[in-house]
Design a protein around this motif. Structure first.
Motif, short mmCIF file in Angstrom:
data_model
loop_
_atom_site.label_atom_id
_atom_site.label_comp_id
_atom_site.label_asym_id
_atom_site.label_seq_id
_atom_site.Cartn_x
_atom_site.Cartn_y
_atom_site.Cartn_z
N ARG A 90 -2.57 0.64 4.05
CA ARG A 90 -1.41 -0.49 4.35
C ARG A 90 -0.92 -1.08 2.87
O ARG A 90 0.15 -1.06 2.61
CB ARG A 90 -1.73 -1.53 5.02
CG ARG A 90 -0.21 -2.23 5.61
CD ARG A 90 -0.67 -3.52 6.40
NE ARG A 90 -1.72 -4.45 5.93
CZ ARG A 90 -1.51 -5.32 5.04
NH1 ARG A 90 -0.25 -5.45 4.43
NH2 ARG A 90 -2.41 -5.99 4.76
N GLN A 91 -1.90 -1.67 2.15
CA GLN A 91 -1.76 -2.08 0.97
C GLN A 91 -1.22 -1.05 -0.08
O GLN A 91 -0.17 -1.67 -0.88
CB GLN A 91 -3.02 -2.90 0.35
CG GLN A 91 -3.27 -4.24 1.37
CD GLN A 91 -4.78 -4.89 1.09
OE1 GLN A 91 -5.36 -4.33 0.06
NE2 GLN A 91 -5.05 -5.55 1.58
N GLU A 94 2.43 -0.24 0.78
CA GLU A 94 3.23 -1.40 0.76
C GLU A 94 3.50 -1.70 -0.75
O GLU A 94 4.66 -2.09 -1.10
CB GLU A 94 2.92 -2.57 1.50
CG GLU A 94 3.00 -2.54 2.96
CD GLU A 94 2.60 -3.73 3.82
OE1 GLU A 94 2.17 -4.68 3.22
OE2 GLU A 94 2.74 -3.61 4.93
N SER A 95 2.54 -1.37 -1.50
CA SER A 95 2.78 -1.69 -3.20
C SER A 95 3.74 -0.70 -3.56
O SER A 95 4.30 -1.11 -4.84
CB SER A 95 1.48 -1.53 -4.05
OG SER A 95 0.91 -0.10 -4.04
N GLY A 97 6.25 0.36 -1.90
CA GLY A 97 7.77 0.04 -1.14
C GLY A 97 7.57 0.66 0.08
O GLY A 97 8.82 0.85 0.66
N GLU A 99 6.71 1.00 4.03
CA GLU A 99 6.52 -0.17 5.46
C GLU A 99 5.36 0.70 6.46
O GLU A 99 5.85 1.69 6.54
CB GLU A 99 7.47 -0.40 5.87
CG GLU A 99 8.84 -1.22 4.83
CD GLU A 99 9.95 -1.66 5.59
OE1 GLU A 99 10.11 -1.55 6.97
OE2 GLU A 99 10.79 -2.25 4.77
N GLY A 103 2.32 -5.28 10.72
CA GLY A 103 1.76 -6.08 9.46
C GLY A 103 0.26 -6.01 9.07
O GLY A 103 0.02 -6.29 7.89
#
Length: 139
Positions: A90-91, A94-95, A97, A99, A103
């Motif tokens: 996930r990280q 997300e880094s 861009g 999604e 969360g």
């Protein structure tokens, strides 16, 4: 972080009866069953063998966000990859861009946590990442 291997293909079916008929049609054996609270769905996993990955049959309960998938007819919902650390996945996304659906990872069946890459980043295909966190609890 690259996926380790394909974990399963997820197929939504409207009822348990339809799921068992599907299993019978392809002569597949049930490995284990579970329930995913986050998506209000019963799950049936077929046996994993040396030559194939399991199929996950997803049967949404009333009120599930999955109940109207493909106008209630069901169908192929996602492909899932095994990974060592779903939060690191996930990280990383997300880094860049990209999604994820959640969360943070959500509990799947009793043995896994999961998260999904939103289909708008994957040419319309929902991709799940699965991290094993405990032994499978079979019936």
């Amino acid at each position: 972080m690259k996926p380790m291997r394909m974990h399963h293909v997820g197929i939504i079916l409207p009822t348990l009866e339809a799921a068992y008929k599907w299993l019978e049609t392809f002569d597949l054996e049930v490995d284990y069953k579970g329930f995913v609270e986050a998506y209000q769905a019963d799950l049936i996993f077929t046996k994993y063998t040396e030559n194939e990955s399991p199929v996950e049959l997803i049967i949404p309960r009333e009120g599930s966000v999955l109940k109207n998938f493909n106008n209630g007819k069901g169908g192929i919902a996602h492909i899932a990859f095994e990974c060592e650390d779903v939060e690191a996945i996930r990280q990383d996304f997300e880094s860049r861009g990209i999604e994820m659906l959640e969360g943070s990872a959500v509990p799947g069946t009793s043995d896994i946590i999961v998260n999904f890459v939103r289909p708008k980043y994957t040419q319309g295909i929902l991709v799940e990442y699965v991290q094993t966190v405990a032994p499978i609890q079979r019936d």
